[in-house]
Write a protein that holds these residues in place. Structure first.
Motif, PDB file in Angstrom:
ATOM      1  N   PRO A  74       0.827  -1.222   0.000  1.00  0.00           N
ATOM      2  CA  PRO A  74       0.000   0.000   0.000  1.00  0.00           C
ATOM      3  C   PRO A  74       0.856   1.265   0.000  1.00  0.00           C
ATOM      4  CG  PRO A  74      -0.788  -1.585   1.620  1.00  0.00           C
ATOM      5  CD  PRO A  74       0.522  -2.104   1.122  1.00  0.00           C
ATOM      6  N   TRP A  75       0.369   2.247  -0.739  1.00  0.00           N
ATOM      7  CA  TRP A  75       1.063   3.540  -0.840  1.00  0.00           C
ATOM      8  C   TRP A  75       0.798   4.346   0.420  1.00  0.00           C
ATOM      9  CZ3 TRP A  75       4.532   5.123  -4.360  1.00  0.00           C
ATOM     10  CH2 TRP A  75       4.874   6.483  -4.379  1.00  0.00           C
ATOM     11  N   VAL A  76       1.866   4.795   1.091  1.00  0.00           N
ATOM     12  CA  VAL A  76       1.711   5.545   2.340  1.00  0.00           C
ATOM     13  C   VAL A  76       2.303   6.945   2.244  1.00  0.00           C
ATOM     14  CG1 VAL A  76       1.640   3.472   3.759  1.00  0.00           C
ATOM     15  CG2 VAL A  76       3.849   4.549   3.255  1.00  0.00           C
ATOM     16  N   GLY A  77       2.797   7.325   1.080  1.00  0.00           N
ATOM     17  CA  GLY A  77       3.329   8.674   0.902  1.00  0.00           C
ATOM     18  C   GLY A  77       4.566   8.930   1.743  1.00  0.00           C
ATOM     19  N   LEU A  78       4.504   9.969   2.571  1.00  0.00           N
ATOM     20  CA  LEU A  78       5.642  10.364   3.406  1.00  0.00           C
ATOM     21  C   LEU A  78       5.561   9.805   4.814  1.00  0.00           C
ATOM     22  CD1 LEU A  78       5.957  14.122   2.324  1.00  0.00           C
ATOM     23  CD2 LEU A  78       7.257  12.164   1.454  1.00  0.00           C
ATOM     24  N   ASP A  79       4.663   8.873   5.061  1.00  0.00           N
ATOM     25  CA  ASP A  79       4.514   8.328   6.417  1.00  0.00           C
ATOM     26  C   ASP A  79       5.784   7.625   6.887  1.00  0.00           C
ATOM     27  OD1 ASP A  79       1.994   9.313   6.359  1.00  0.00           O
ATOM     28  OD2 ASP A  79       0.954   7.381   6.236  1.00  0.00           O
ATOM     29  N   ASN A  80       6.455   6.916   5.990  1.00  0.00           N
ATOM     30  CA  ASN A  80       7.694   6.234   6.384  1.00  0.00           C
ATOM     31  C   ASN A  80       8.760   7.232   6.814  1.00  0.00           C
ATOM     32  OD1 ASN A  80       6.764   3.619   5.917  1.00  0.00           O
ATOM     33  ND2 ASN A  80       7.391   3.649   3.759  1.00  0.00           N
ATOM     34  N   TYR A  81       8.868   8.319   6.066  1.00  0.00           N
ATOM     35  CA  TYR A  81       9.851   9.346   6.426  1.00  0.00           C
ATOM     36  C   TYR A  81       9.489  10.005   7.753  1.00  0.00           C
ATOM     37  CZ  TYR A  81      11.421   8.813   1.607  1.00  0.00           C
ATOM     38  OH  TYR A  81      11.904   8.296   0.430  1.00  0.00           O
ATOM     39  N   ALA A  82       8.189  10.240   7.978  1.00  0.00           N
ATOM     40  CA  ALA A  82       7.749  10.834   9.241  1.00  0.00           C
ATOM     41  C   ALA A  82       8.064   9.906  10.409  1.00  0.00           C
ATOM     42  CB  ALA A  82       6.253  11.128   9.186  1.00  0.00           C
ATOM     43  N   GLU A  83       7.862   8.604  10.199  1.00  0.00           N
ATOM     44  CA  GLU A  83       8.162   7.642  11.264  1.00  0.00           C
ATOM     45  C   GLU A  83       9.650   7.611  11.578  1.00  0.00           C
ATOM     46  OE1 GLU A  83       7.997   2.796  12.010  1.00  0.00           O
ATOM     47  OE2 GLU A  83       6.691   3.708  10.492  1.00  0.00           O
ATOM     48  N   VAL A  84      10.467   7.687  10.540  1.00  0.00           N
ATOM     49  CA  VAL A  84      11.920   7.655  10.745  1.00  0.00           C
ATOM     50  C   VAL A  84      12.388   8.909  11.474  1.00  0.00           C
ATOM     51  CG1 VAL A  84      14.146   7.771   9.551  1.00  0.00           C
ATOM     52  CG2 VAL A  84      12.407   6.135   8.790  1.00  0.00           C
ATOM     53  N   VAL A  85      11.950  10.067  11.006  1.00  0.00           N
ATOM     54  CA  VAL A  85      12.439  11.334  11.556  1.00  0.00           C
ATOM     55  C   VAL A  85      11.965  11.544  12.992  1.00  0.00           C
ATOM     56  CG1 VAL A  85      12.354  13.839  11.283  1.00  0.00           C
ATOM     57  CG2 VAL A  85      12.666  12.375   9.285  1.00  0.00           C
ATOM     58  N   THR A  86      10.768  11.091  13.308  1.00  0.00           N
ATOM     59  CA  THR A  86      10.222  11.309  14.653  1.00  0.00           C
ATOM     60  C   THR A  86      10.604  10.206  15.638  1.00  0.00           C
ATOM     61  OG1 THR A  86       8.162  10.197  13.984  1.00  0.00           O
ATOM     62  CG2 THR A  86       8.252  12.608  13.780  1.00  0.00           C
ATOM     63  N   SER A  87      11.308   9.180  15.185  1.00  0.00           N
ATOM     64  CA  SER A  87      11.698   8.105  16.100  1.00  0.00           C
ATOM     65  C   SER A  87      12.748   8.612  17.085  1.00  0.00           C
ATOM     66  CB  SER A  87      12.253   6.915  15.323  1.00  0.00           C
ATOM     67  OG  SER A  87      13.474   7.248  14.692  1.00  0.00           O
ATOM     68  N   SER A  88      12.779   7.982  18.268  1.00  0.00           N
ATOM     69  CA  SER A  88      13.715   8.405  19.316  1.00  0.00           C
ATOM     70  C   SER A  88      15.168   8.126  18.931  1.00  0.00           C
ATOM     71  CB  SER A  88      13.382   7.679  20.621  1.00  0.00           C
ATOM     72  OG  SER A  88      13.446   6.267  20.436  1.00  0.00           O
ATOM     73  N   LEU A  89      15.391   7.241  17.971  1.00  0.00           N
ATOM     74  CA  LEU A  89      16.744   6.859  17.584  1.00  0.00           C
ATOM     75  C   LEU A  89      17.324   7.752  16.497  1.00  0.00           C
ATOM     76  CD1 LEU A  89      18.927   4.674  18.106  1.00  0.00           C
ATOM     77  CD2 LEU A  89      17.848   3.306  16.296  1.00  0.00           C
ATOM     78  N   PHE A  90      16.490   8.567  15.846  1.00  0.00           N
ATOM     79  CA  PHE A  90      16.953   9.309  14.668  1.00  0.00           C
ATOM     80  C   PHE A  90      18.061  10.301  15.017  1.00  0.00           C
ATOM     81  CE2 PHE A  90      16.520  12.794  11.534  1.00  0.00           C
ATOM     82  CZ  PHE A  90      16.820  12.066  10.392  1.00  0.00           C
ATOM     83  N   ARG A  91      17.880  11.061  16.106  1.00  0.00           N
ATOM     84  CA  ARG A  91      18.925  12.021  16.490  1.00  0.00           C
ATOM     85  C   ARG A  91      20.250  11.327  16.772  1.00  0.00           C
ATOM     86  NH1 ARG A  91      16.371  16.501  20.651  1.00  0.00           N
ATOM     87  NH2 ARG A  91      14.955  17.485  19.154  1.00  0.00           N
ATOM     88  N   THR A  92      20.168  10.185  17.441  1.00  0.00           N
ATOM     89  CA  THR A  92      21.391   9.446  17.758  1.00  0.00           C
ATOM     90  C   THR A  92      22.099   8.992  16.493  1.00  0.00           C
ATOM     91  OG1 THR A  92      20.421   8.673  19.834  1.00  0.00           O
ATOM     92  CG2 THR A  92      22.320   7.461  18.992  1.00  0.00           C
ATOM     93  N   THR A  93      21.339   8.447  15.542  1.00  0.00           N
ATOM     94  CA  THR A  93      21.949   7.963  14.307  1.00  0.00           C
ATOM     95  C   THR A  93      22.538   9.110  13.485  1.00  0.00           C
ATOM     96  OG1 THR A  93      19.807   8.037  13.186  1.00  0.00           O
ATOM     97  CG2 THR A  93      20.447   5.958  14.199  1.00  0.00           C
ATOM     98  N   VAL A  94      21.852  10.248  13.449  1.00  0.00           N
ATOM     99  CA  VAL A  94      22.375  11.396  12.704  1.00  0.00           C
ATOM    100  C   VAL A  94      23.665  11.901  13.332  1.00  0.00           C
ATOM    101  CG1 VAL A  94      21.941  13.795  12.060  1.00  0.00           C
ATOM    102  CG2 VAL A  94      20.140  12.097  11.775  1.00  0.00           C
ATOM    103  N   ALA A 265      24.389  -0.102  23.222  1.00  0.00           N
ATOM    104  CA  ALA A 265      23.373   0.918  23.510  1.00  0.00           C
ATOM    105  C   ALA A 265      23.267   1.927  22.379  1.00  0.00           C
ATOM    106  CB  ALA A 265      23.678   1.622  24.834  1.00  0.00           C
ATOM    107  N   ASN A 266      23.326   1.429  21.130  1.00  0.00           N
ATOM    108  CA  ASN A 266      23.215   2.267  19.923  1.00  0.00           C
ATOM    109  C   ASN A 266      24.322   3.314  19.817  1.00  0.00           C
ATOM    110  OD1 ASN A 266      20.788   1.035  18.964  1.00  0.00           O
ATOM    111  ND2 ASN A 266      19.634   2.191  20.502  1.00  0.00           N
ATOM    112  N   ALA A 267      25.442   3.090  20.488  1.00  0.00           N
ATOM    113  CA  ALA A 267      26.525   4.075  20.472  1.00  0.00           C
ATOM    114  C   ALA A 267      27.192   4.177  19.111  1.00  0.00           C
ATOM    115  CB  ALA A 267      27.563   3.725  21.537  1.00  0.00           C
ATOM    116  N   THR A 268      27.082   3.136  18.288  1.00  0.00           N
ATOM    117  CA  THR A 268      27.683   3.170  16.953  1.00  0.00           C
ATOM    118  C   THR A 268      26.628   2.993  15.864  1.00  0.00           C
ATOM    119  OG1 THR A 268      28.157   0.787  17.074  1.00  0.00           O
ATOM    120  CG2 THR A 268      29.904   2.291  17.783  1.00  0.00           C
ATOM    121  N   GLN A 269      25.382   3.250  16.210  1.00  0.00           N
ATOM    122  CA  GLN A 269      24.305   3.124  15.234  1.00  0.00           C
ATOM    123  C   GLN A 269      24.305   4.351  14.315  1.00  0.00           C
ATOM    124  OE1 GLN A 269      22.241   0.479  13.925  1.00  0.00           O
ATOM    125  NE2 GLN A 269      21.472   0.282  16.013  1.00  0.00           N
ATOM    126  N   THR A 270      24.472   4.146  13.023  1.00  0.00           N
ATOM    127  CA  THR A 270      24.455   5.229  12.044  1.00  0.00           C
ATOM    128  C   THR A 270      23.231   5.085  11.148  1.00  0.00           C
ATOM    129  OG1 THR A 270      25.776   3.977  10.454  1.00  0.00           O
ATOM    130  CG2 THR A 270      26.978   5.318  12.060  1.00  0.00           C
TER     131      THR A 270
END
Length: 316
Positions: A74-94, A265-270
């Motif tokens: 199913p087509w979800v548009g930008l929902d996947n990007y919204a889920e990635v950017v708003t996840s608690s892990l995104f800042r750490t990976t960036v 603890a995601n210390a090297t998660q990119t």
């Protein structure tokens, strides 16, 4: 006796038949040229174009394991990007991606440049030593990572044994959240030094010796010769090295997975390892594709901005 002078031979205009023959010859030449290009173009479209387009499409779909069975995504548009950017892990990976990239590029470039300057001077066994420095680049990364995991082992690792011999306590290279990223950067620097050294060395070889001789007459030796002669002439090669280095480092996956798996603890998660985790551990291919698309955009933006800034500096 009368002498008759012959005038210039009359110019005969080419007939329509000659023009048609030339046109057919040009057409055959162009056709032959395109036939040589067709295999390369087909390869690029099949093995590069299609995966990129497919990845872009998957980034806007709910693409999971069920899709392989039902064929429905199913087509979800930008929902996947919204889920990635708003996840608690995104800042750490960036943040980890930025630190990993900057640390790797600086280390690889500086050490690679020093080696290139060192090998520019001819000395016995110079070619042999330069060849040996290419080994990290030629070794399979899985094998290299396995060796480094043994070297950095907390209990029986060679590095900790060497540090212990001079009175330094063992370091938790791969199990401490504060040190693991440094260890991964160190290994990636080791891998990238030969690439930087090879390209920079070739650039140094193209700088004419006459420039250094003329500079020496004006007092430009040592550091002055480097800043006023070597560096300006090396800048085109530096641009290529840095752009390729950043693009390669942003997508480094095997080193991190082999050493830490993205932990502790995601210390090297990119971003690259997060895309792998989402796609092949959680089987959320849509969000995994979204993360990889973000990486593609970041790489393109960096390449365009850096090349424009560098071109402007060279023109000035």
């Amino acid at each position: 006796m009368t002498t008759t002078l012959a005038g210039p031979a009359p110019v005969v205009a080419p007939g329509p038949g000659a023009a048609r023959r030339r046109s057919r010859a040009r057409l055959r030449e162009r056709t032959a040229q395109w036939l040589f290009l067709v295999p390369a173009i087909a390869y690029v479209f099949v093995f590069f174009g299609y995966p990129i387009v497919k990845n872009l499409v998957m980034g806007s779909q709910d693409y999971t394991v069920r899709t392989f069975v039902s064929g429905e995504a199913p087509w979800v548009g930008l929902d996947n990007y919204a889920e990635v950017v708003t996840s608690s892990l995104f800042r750490t990976t960036v943040l980890n991606t930025a630190l990993f990239t900057v640390g790797s590029i600086v280390g690889q470039f500086v050490i690679g440049l020093l080696f290139a300057l060192f090998f520019k001077r001819r000395f016995p066994l110079g070619n042999v030593l330069r060849s040996l420095l290419l080994l990290p680049w030629l070794l399979p990364m899985i094998a290299g990572t396995a060796v480094w995991k043994w070297i950095l082992d907390q209990d029986g690792g060679v590095l900790n044994e060497a540090l212990g011999s001079i009175g330094i306590a063992p370091v938790h290279w791969l199990t401490s959240p504060d040190v693991a990223l440094i260890a991964v950067v160190m290994v990636n620097v080791w891998v990238g030094i030969p690439f930087n050294m090879t390209l920079l060395y070739s650039g140094l070889q193209n700088i004419p010796d006459e420039l250094y001789e003329a500079g020496a007459l004006d007092g430009a030796t040592g550091a002055k010769a480097f800043w006023h002669i070597t560096w300006p002439n090396l800048r085109p090669v530096v641009s290529v090295v840095l752009v390729l280095g950043v693009i390669y480092t942003l997508k480094v996956l095997d080193i991190i997975l082999g050493l830490t798996g993205g932990g502790p603890a995601n210390a090297t998660q990119t971003l690259a390892t997060d895309s792998y985790r989402r796609s092949f551990q959680e089987f959320s291919f849509g969000t995994g594709a979204a993360v990889s698309n973000i990486l593609i955009v970041v790489s393109l933006v960096f390449a365009v901005v850096y090349l424009r800034v560098n071109k402007r500096a060279v023109d000035e």
